[in-house]
Scaffold this motif. Structure first.
Motif, PDB file in Angstrom:
ATOM      1  N   GLU A  12       0.823  -1.203   0.000  1.00  0.00           N
ATOM      2  CA  GLU A  12       0.000   0.000   0.000  1.00  0.00           C
ATOM      3  C   GLU A  12       0.859   1.255   0.000  1.00  0.00           C
ATOM      4  O   GLU A  12       1.843   1.354   0.714  1.00  0.00           O
ATOM      5  CB  GLU A  12      -0.904  -0.002   1.241  1.00  0.00           C
ATOM      6  CG  GLU A  12      -1.744   1.235   1.406  1.00  0.00           C
ATOM      7  CD  GLU A  12      -2.641   1.169   2.629  1.00  0.00           C
ATOM      8  OE1 GLU A  12      -3.762   0.661   2.502  1.00  0.00           O
ATOM      9  OE2 GLU A  12      -2.198   1.599   3.719  1.00  0.00           O
ATOM     10  N   TYR A  14       0.254   5.009   0.945  1.00  0.00           N
ATOM     11  CA  TYR A  14      -0.732   5.846   1.618  1.00  0.00           C
ATOM     12  C   TYR A  14      -0.440   7.314   1.333  1.00  0.00           C
ATOM     13  O   TYR A  14       0.537   7.878   1.837  1.00  0.00           O
ATOM     14  CB  TYR A  14      -0.717   5.578   3.122  1.00  0.00           C
ATOM     15  CG  TYR A  14      -1.823   6.300   3.852  1.00  0.00           C
ATOM     16  CD1 TYR A  14      -3.109   5.775   3.874  1.00  0.00           C
ATOM     17  CD2 TYR A  14      -1.592   7.517   4.472  1.00  0.00           C
ATOM     18  CE1 TYR A  14      -4.146   6.444   4.512  1.00  0.00           C
ATOM     19  CE2 TYR A  14      -2.620   8.196   5.110  1.00  0.00           C
ATOM     20  CZ  TYR A  14      -3.892   7.651   5.127  1.00  0.00           C
ATOM     21  OH  TYR A  14      -4.904   8.326   5.750  1.00  0.00           O
ATOM     22  N   ASP A 331     -11.190   5.010  -7.436  1.00  0.00           N
ATOM     23  CA  ASP A 331     -11.306   3.556  -7.496  1.00  0.00           C
ATOM     24  C   ASP A 331     -10.105   2.917  -8.179  1.00  0.00           C
ATOM     25  O   ASP A 331      -9.586   1.896  -7.721  1.00  0.00           O
ATOM     26  CB  ASP A 331     -12.588   3.156  -8.224  1.00  0.00           C
ATOM     27  CG  ASP A 331     -13.838   3.424  -7.382  1.00  0.00           C
ATOM     28  OD1 ASP A 331     -13.693   3.650  -6.176  1.00  0.00           O
ATOM     29  OD2 ASP A 331     -14.944   3.411  -7.951  1.00  0.00           O
ATOM     30  N   ASP A 334      -7.116   3.173  -5.983  1.00  0.00           N
ATOM     31  CA  ASP A 334      -7.219   2.176  -4.918  1.00  0.00           C
ATOM     32  C   ASP A 334      -6.817   0.796  -5.424  1.00  0.00           C
ATOM     33  O   ASP A 334      -6.163   0.032  -4.720  1.00  0.00           O
ATOM     34  CB  ASP A 334      -8.652   2.144  -4.373  1.00  0.00           C
ATOM     35  CG  ASP A 334      -8.690   2.169  -2.863  1.00  0.00           C
ATOM     36  OD1 ASP A 334      -7.751   2.703  -2.241  1.00  0.00           O
ATOM     37  OD2 ASP A 334      -9.661   1.656  -2.274  1.00  0.00           O
ATOM     38  N   GLN A 337      -3.360   0.277  -5.360  1.00  0.00           N
ATOM     39  CA  GLN A 337      -2.862   0.361  -3.973  1.00  0.00           C
ATOM     40  C   GLN A 337      -2.311   1.750  -3.647  1.00  0.00           C
ATOM     41  O   GLN A 337      -1.383   1.888  -2.854  1.00  0.00           O
ATOM     42  CB  GLN A 337      -1.799  -0.713  -3.704  1.00  0.00           C
ATOM     43  CG  GLN A 337      -2.256  -2.129  -3.959  1.00  0.00           C
ATOM     44  CD  GLN A 337      -3.404  -2.548  -3.054  1.00  0.00           C
ATOM     45  OE1 GLN A 337      -3.450  -2.171  -1.896  1.00  0.00           O
ATOM     46  NE2 GLN A 337      -4.340  -3.302  -3.591  1.00  0.00           N
ATOM     47  N   ARG A 339      -3.615   5.200  -1.958  1.00  0.00           N
ATOM     48  CA  ARG A 339      -4.744   5.716  -1.188  1.00  0.00           C
ATOM     49  C   ARG A 339      -4.790   7.244  -1.291  1.00  0.00           C
ATOM     50  O   ARG A 339      -3.873   7.934  -0.838  1.00  0.00           O
ATOM     51  CB  ARG A 339      -4.637   5.315   0.283  1.00  0.00           C
ATOM     52  CG  ARG A 339      -4.380   3.831   0.518  1.00  0.00           C
ATOM     53  CD  ARG A 339      -5.477   2.946  -0.042  1.00  0.00           C
ATOM     54  NE  ARG A 339      -5.172   1.547   0.209  1.00  0.00           N
ATOM     55  CZ  ARG A 339      -5.236   0.587  -0.692  1.00  0.00           C
ATOM     56  NH1 ARG A 339      -5.593   0.884  -1.936  1.00  0.00           N
ATOM     57  NH2 ARG A 339      -4.965  -0.650  -0.374  1.00  0.00           N
ATOM     58  N   SER A 341      -7.980  10.675  -1.712  1.00  0.00           N
ATOM     59  CA  SER A 341      -9.374  10.948  -1.364  1.00  0.00           C
ATOM     60  C   SER A 341      -9.950  11.971  -2.329  1.00  0.00           C
ATOM     61  O   SER A 341      -9.224  12.662  -3.037  1.00  0.00           O
ATOM     62  CB  SER A 341      -9.492  11.456   0.075  1.00  0.00           C
ATOM     63  OG  SER A 341      -8.933  12.748   0.192  1.00  0.00           O
ATOM     64  N   GLU A 631     -10.630  -1.162 -12.465  1.00  0.00           N
ATOM     65  CA  GLU A 631     -10.211  -1.688 -11.173  1.00  0.00           C
ATOM     66  C   GLU A 631      -9.959  -3.187 -11.274  1.00  0.00           C
ATOM     67  O   GLU A 631      -8.969  -3.694 -10.733  1.00  0.00           O
ATOM     68  CB  GLU A 631     -11.288  -1.448 -10.120  1.00  0.00           C
ATOM     69  CG  GLU A 631     -11.640  -0.012  -9.839  1.00  0.00           C
ATOM     70  CD  GLU A 631     -12.825   0.075  -8.900  1.00  0.00           C
ATOM     71  OE1 GLU A 631     -12.620  -0.098  -7.686  1.00  0.00           O
ATOM     72  OE2 GLU A 631     -13.956   0.301  -9.373  1.00  0.00           O
ATOM     73  N   ARG A 671     -14.716  -3.278  -3.680  1.00  0.00           N
ATOM     74  CA  ARG A 671     -13.639  -2.755  -2.832  1.00  0.00           C
ATOM     75  C   ARG A 671     -14.073  -2.645  -1.373  1.00  0.00           C
ATOM     76  O   ARG A 671     -13.356  -3.068  -0.478  1.00  0.00           O
ATOM     77  CB  ARG A 671     -13.210  -1.392  -3.368  1.00  0.00           C
ATOM     78  CG  ARG A 671     -12.070  -0.725  -2.638  1.00  0.00           C
ATOM     79  CD  ARG A 671     -11.627   0.508  -3.403  1.00  0.00           C
ATOM     80  NE  ARG A 671     -12.716   1.457  -3.543  1.00  0.00           N
ATOM     81  CZ  ARG A 671     -12.904   2.497  -2.723  1.00  0.00           C
ATOM     82  NH1 ARG A 671     -12.083   2.697  -1.729  1.00  0.00           N
ATOM     83  NH2 ARG A 671     -13.905   3.321  -2.912  1.00  0.00           N
ATOM     84  N   SER A 672     -15.254  -2.081  -1.111  1.00  0.00           N
ATOM     85  CA  SER A 672     -15.664  -1.797   0.260  1.00  0.00           C
ATOM     86  C   SER A 672     -16.911  -2.555   0.704  1.00  0.00           C
ATOM     87  O   SER A 672     -17.236  -2.562   1.883  1.00  0.00           O
ATOM     88  CB  SER A 672     -15.944  -0.298   0.414  1.00  0.00           C
ATOM     89  OG  SER A 672     -17.073   0.068  -0.375  1.00  0.00           O
ATOM     90  N   ALA A 698     -11.509  -4.871   1.026  1.00  0.00           N
ATOM     91  CA  ALA A 698     -10.744  -4.180   2.061  1.00  0.00           C
ATOM     92  C   ALA A 698     -10.598  -5.028   3.312  1.00  0.00           C
ATOM     93  O   ALA A 698      -9.580  -4.948   4.009  1.00  0.00           O
ATOM     94  CB  ALA A 698     -11.419  -2.851   2.408  1.00  0.00           C
TER      95      ALA A 698
END
Length: 705
Positions: A12, A14, A331, A334, A337, A339, A341, A631, A671-672, A698
Motif C-alpha cells: 500500500e 498511503y 477507485d 485504490d 494500492q 490511497r 481521497s 479496477e 472494494r468496500s 478491504a
C-alpha cells in the motif's frame, strides 16, 4: 473478524495524510511503554501517579516550544474538533454577557473552513441563544480570504474563525495580513485559527500573534487518533466545554489520555531534534511535489491543479481531470494500492467539493477533484513508486475509455447491450450494439457528457439517437450539448425537443402488435429497435435482439421519471426489464411484479466479515466482481471460483443475458462492500441466489492471513 485480524496491504502507498497519518514507530513505542509501565493517573499523588504527571508536564512544555506559546494556556483535548467546540462556546458565552441590544450580530468564518467550524457555530449559536447571523467570508480563486469583506464585517462580529492551511487544497492563509485587518477594525473580537494542517509544515510562534484560540490534532502528524491540544491566549475569554473533575487546571475535566499525550511527547521530541532524519525540509517536500506533479501531468494530459503552488504547502495536491469523475480516479488508484481521497475525508459521500465551489472554480473541477497528500516523513522511495503507479492507473482509465488517447486497448470494447450511467439520482442509458458499432443515448446528463463522448470517440460508434423522456432544463441542456458533437450531420430541424429524429417517425419495419397504436416511430441499433411511445413525456421500448419479423417483444422499457404507468403497461411482458429515470434507492432496474407490489424477496444477502471459508474453497461458486473494469484488471480476486466482472453500469444487461445462472450460488464483492451489496440485492430481486461479502476486498481475509 477481530481487529487484530485486519491487516494493511503490504504494498500500500498511503497518500491521504491530510485525512490521517500512520503512527511512527517511535510514537508507537512511547504509547506502548506508557500503557504498559507508566499507567498511573496523573492526578494521583503517589509515585505511580507522579511518574504519569511528569509525562503530562514535560509534554506541555514541549508543546509550548513547538507552537511558540509561553504566556498563554495550553490544554490537552481529544482532538481539534473538541478544541473548535471549546473556542466557539467560549466566544459565544462571552458575547452573551453583553446586553441584548449591544450584542454583535455576526459570527464570521472562512467559506473554505472545515465543516466542524460552521457546524459548531450554528449549533452553539442556537443552543446558547446568541441569535447571531452566520456569515461566510468569501475567498478568491486562489482560496485566499477577502480582506475587504473582513474589514467591513468584523467590527460587528462576536467571533471570527479562519484557518492556517486548508485541508483540501493546502492553501496557506496570510495570518499576518489577516491579523492586521482584524485588529484594525475590531481589536477585541475572539479569533480562532484552525491550525490542524499547519503543524509540522510551517513554523508557528503564537506569542507573536493575537490569535485567541488555536486547536491542533495529533493524528494529522503521525500520532494516534483521540489526542490533541489547543493554545488559548491569556486574555481570551474561556469557558470549559467539559466540567467535572478539575483536570487541566479546571479548564478541561476528565482523566487525561496519557498514552496519547506520551505520543505527542515523542512527536515533539522528533520535531525539536535538528539531527533527526524523520521529517524532511521544506525544500525536499517541494521536490517530492514536483516529482508527483510531473507524473500526474504525464499520465493525465488534461489535468488541472486546483490551487496555486506558491500559496500552498508542498504536501498537498488537489487536481481534477476533465471528463473523469473523482470516483473513477479514486477507485482505480485504490486498485493500484494508492490511497487518495476526493476532498475531505469527513465528507467523503459528498459528490462535489464545497471548498472548490467557494473558490469559484468550474463545476466539473469541483465534481472531479482528487486530493493527494503526503507528510513530512514520507520517503523518496514512496514517491518514486507512486509515480510508477500513477502511470498504471492512467493506463487503466485510458483502456476503459475514461481518458481518450490515440492508443486504447480498451476495456469498454466489451460493452454491449444496455449500459446504465448515473449522476446522483439521474439515470442515463446507452444502448450499444458492439457488432454493428452503433449506439443510442437515452436521458443524458450534462455531467455525463464527457464520459459519453469518450466512449463514442474511443469505440468509433455511429450514434443513432440522443433522446430524452423529459423536456426539463437539464435534459434539454444535455441534448443541446451532445447532439452537435455526436451527430454533427444533423441540423436542429431534424429532431424535436426530445432529440427524437424526424426520420424515425415512419421508419419502423416492425412494431409491438399489442401497442401498435401508441408507437410513434423507431430507431435501429443493430438488430434491435428503439420505439418511442407518447409525445408529452415519452417512454422508449427496446426490442429483443433477434431477426425482426412482423411481431417483436420488448426486452427493456425506459420510463423516465414523469411518465404514467398507463402509458406503457401494454409493453410489459414477464421478462421485460423496467429502467427508471430516477433511482435514489439504488434499485437499478425493476421487475414487472415490483410495479404491482406482488414481489416477495428475501433480502438476506450479507456474508459476515471474516466468514469467508467457502469463498476460498468452493469451486462451484460464481464470484461477481462489481468493480469497474479498470479496477478489475489491476487487481486479481484470490480465489478458486469462477470470477466474472459485472460493473454497476452493466448489471441490467447481465440480468437480461444470464437467466441460466439463476440456479448457481453467487457471491458479489467490490472494494468496500457498498456496490456489491447493491448488486446482490438487485440480483436477488431478479431471481438470482446472490449474496455479498460485507467489508469487500478491504476486509477480505485469506487463509494465510
Amino acid at each position: 473478524m477481530k481487529p487484530v485480524d485486519i491487516q494493511t496491504n503490504a504494498n500500500e502507498l498511503y497518500l491521504d495524510c491530510n485525512a490521517t497519518t500512520p503512527v511512527l514507530p517511535e510514537i508507537i513505542q512511547a504509547v506502548s511503554h506508557t500503557m504498559e509501565t507508566v499507567f498511573g493517573n496523573p492526578s494521583s499523588s503517589h509515585i505511580t501517579g507522579l511518574k504519569a504527571r511528569y509525562i503530562l508536564d514535560t509534554t506541555r512544555q514541549l508543546a509550548r516550544k513547538i507552537v511558540g506559546l509561553q504566556s498563554g494556556r495550553l490544554i490537552f483535548t481529544s482532538g481539534a474538533t473538541e478544541g473548535i467546540q471549546t473556542a466557539v462556546v467560549s466566544a459565544i458565552h462571552a458575547a452573551m454577557q453583553v446586553a441584548p441590544d449591544k450584542r454583535k450580530k455576526y459570527l464570521l468564518y472562512g467559506a473554505t473552513e472545515h465543516k466542524a467550524v460552521p457546524q459548531a457555530l450554528a449549533h452553539w449559536n442556537q443552543l446558547l441563544g446568541l441569535k447571531a447571523e452566520l456569515v461566510a467570508i468569501p475567498v478568491d480563486k486562489q482560496g485566499l480570504l477577502d480582506s475587504e469583506f473582513i474589514a467591513e464585517h468584523v467590527k460587528d462580529a462576536a467571533m471570527i474563525c479562519t484557518m492556517a492551511v486548508n485541508n483540501e487544497t493546502g492553501v496557506i492563509q496570510n495570518l499576518k495580513q489577516l491579523e492586521e485587518t482584524i485588529r484594525q477594525h475590531n481589536p477585541d473580537v475572539p479569533w480562532m485559527v484552525d491550525c490542524v494542517q499547519v503543524l509540522g509544515k510551517k513554523a508557528l510562534n503564537l506569542d507573536e500573534t493575537t490569535i485567541d484560540y488555536a486547536p491542533f490534532s495529533g493524528h494529522k502528524l503521525y500520532g494516534p487518533k483521540g489526542i490533541g491540544f489547543m493554545a488559548v491566549r491569556h486574555s481570551a475569554p474561556y469557558t470549559p466545554l467539559i466540567i467535572g473533575g478539575g483536570q487541566e487546571s479546571g479548564l478541561r475535566s476528565g482523566t487525561e489520555n496519557l498514552p496519547g499525550i506520551a505520543a505527542l511527547n515523542a512527536l515533539f521530541e522528533l520535531m525539536l531534534d535538528d539531527s533527526n532524519r524523520r521529517f524532511h525540509s521544506e525544500a525536499t517536500l517541494q521536490d517530492y511535489r514536483s516529482q508527483l506533479v510531473e507524473a500526474l501531468r504525464s499520465a493525465f494530459p488534461s489535468i488541472v491543479f486546483n490551487h496555486d503552488f506558491e500559496h500552498s504547502v508542498p504536501t498537498t495536491l488537489n487536481f481534477s481531470v476533465e471528463g473523469v469523475a473523482s470516483r473513477d480516479i479514486m477507485d482505480v488508484f485504490d486498485a493500484c494500492q494508492i490511497r487518495v481521497s476526493s476532498g475531505s475525508a469527513c465528507s467523503s459521500k459528498v459528490t462535489k467539493s464545497f471548498v472548490l465551489d467557494a473558490m469559484g472554480l468550474e463545476e466539473w473541477r469541483s465534481g472531479s477533484a482528487i486530493r493527494l497528500s503526503f507528510g513530512p516523513a514520507t520517503r523518496q522511495e514512496e514517491i518514486t513508486e507512486a509515480c510508477v503507479r500513477i502511470k498504471q492507473a492512467a493506463d487503466a482509465l485510458r483502456n476503459s475509455c475514461l481518458i481518450v488517447a490515440d492508443t486504447n486497448n480498451d476495456n469498454d470494447a466489451q460493452l454491449d447491450g444496455v449500459v446504465q450511467l448515473k449522476y446522483d439520482d439521474h439515470c442515463c442509458y446507452l444502448v450499444i450494439d458492439k457488432q454493428a458499432k452503433e449506439i443510442a443515448v437515452i436521458d443524458p446528463h450534462p455531467a455525463l457528457a464527457g464520459r459519453i463522448e469518450n466512449i463514442v470517440s474511443c469505440q468509433h460508434y455511429q450514434v443513432k439517437a440522443v433522446v430524452s423522456t423529459s423536456a426539463d432544463s437539464i435534459t434539454s441542456q444535455s441534448i443541446e450539448l451532445l447532439l452537435p458533437i455526436l451527430m454533427p450531420e444533423q441540423s436542429i430541424g431534424e429532431y424535436d425537443v426530445f432529440g427524437w429524429p424526424q426520420s424515425a417517425v415512419d421508419s419502423c419495419d416492425a412494431v409491438p402488435v399489442e401497442c401498435e397504436g401508441s408507437v410513434s416511430g423507431c430507431v435501429s441499433i443493430g438488430e434491435r429497435r428503439l420505439f418511442r411511445v407518447g409525445s408529452r413525456n415519452p417512454v422508449y421500448v427496446l426490442s429483443e435482439s433477434a431477426a425482426l419479423k412482423s411481431r417483436v417483444g420488448s426486452d427493456f422499457l425506459f420510463t423516465g421519471s414523469e411518465a404514467a404507468p398507463s402509458a406503457y403497461e401494454c409493453f410489459i411482458g414477464e421478462s421485460t426489464l423496467i429502467c427508471p429515470g430516477q433511482d435514489s434507492e439504488h434499485h437499478i432496474v425493476y421487475t414487472p411484479c415490483e410495479l404491482n407490489g406482488d414481489c416477495r424477496v428475501d433480502d438476506g444477502v450479507n456474508i459476515p466479515v471474516g466468514d469467508t471459508d467457502e469463498f476460498w474453497h468452493r469451486n462451484d461458486l460464481l464470484i461477481i466482481d462489481v468493480r469497474e473494469r479498470q479496477e478489475h484488471v489491476l487487481s486479481d480476486i484470490p480465489c478458486n471460483a469462477e470470477v466474472v466482472n459485472v460493473p454497476l453500469t452493466e448489471v441490467i444487461q447481465f440480468i437480461h443475458s444470464n437467466s441460466h445462472l439463476r440456479e448457481r450460488d453467487v457471491i458479489c464483492l467490490c472494494r468496500s462492500g457498498n456496490r456489491s451489496q447493491v448488486v446482490a440485492n438487485v440480483l436477488k430481486r431478479h431471481g438470482f441466489n446472490s449474496r455479498h461479502l460485507l467489508g469487500g476486498l478491504a476486509l477480505l481475509s485469506s487463509p494465510a492471513a
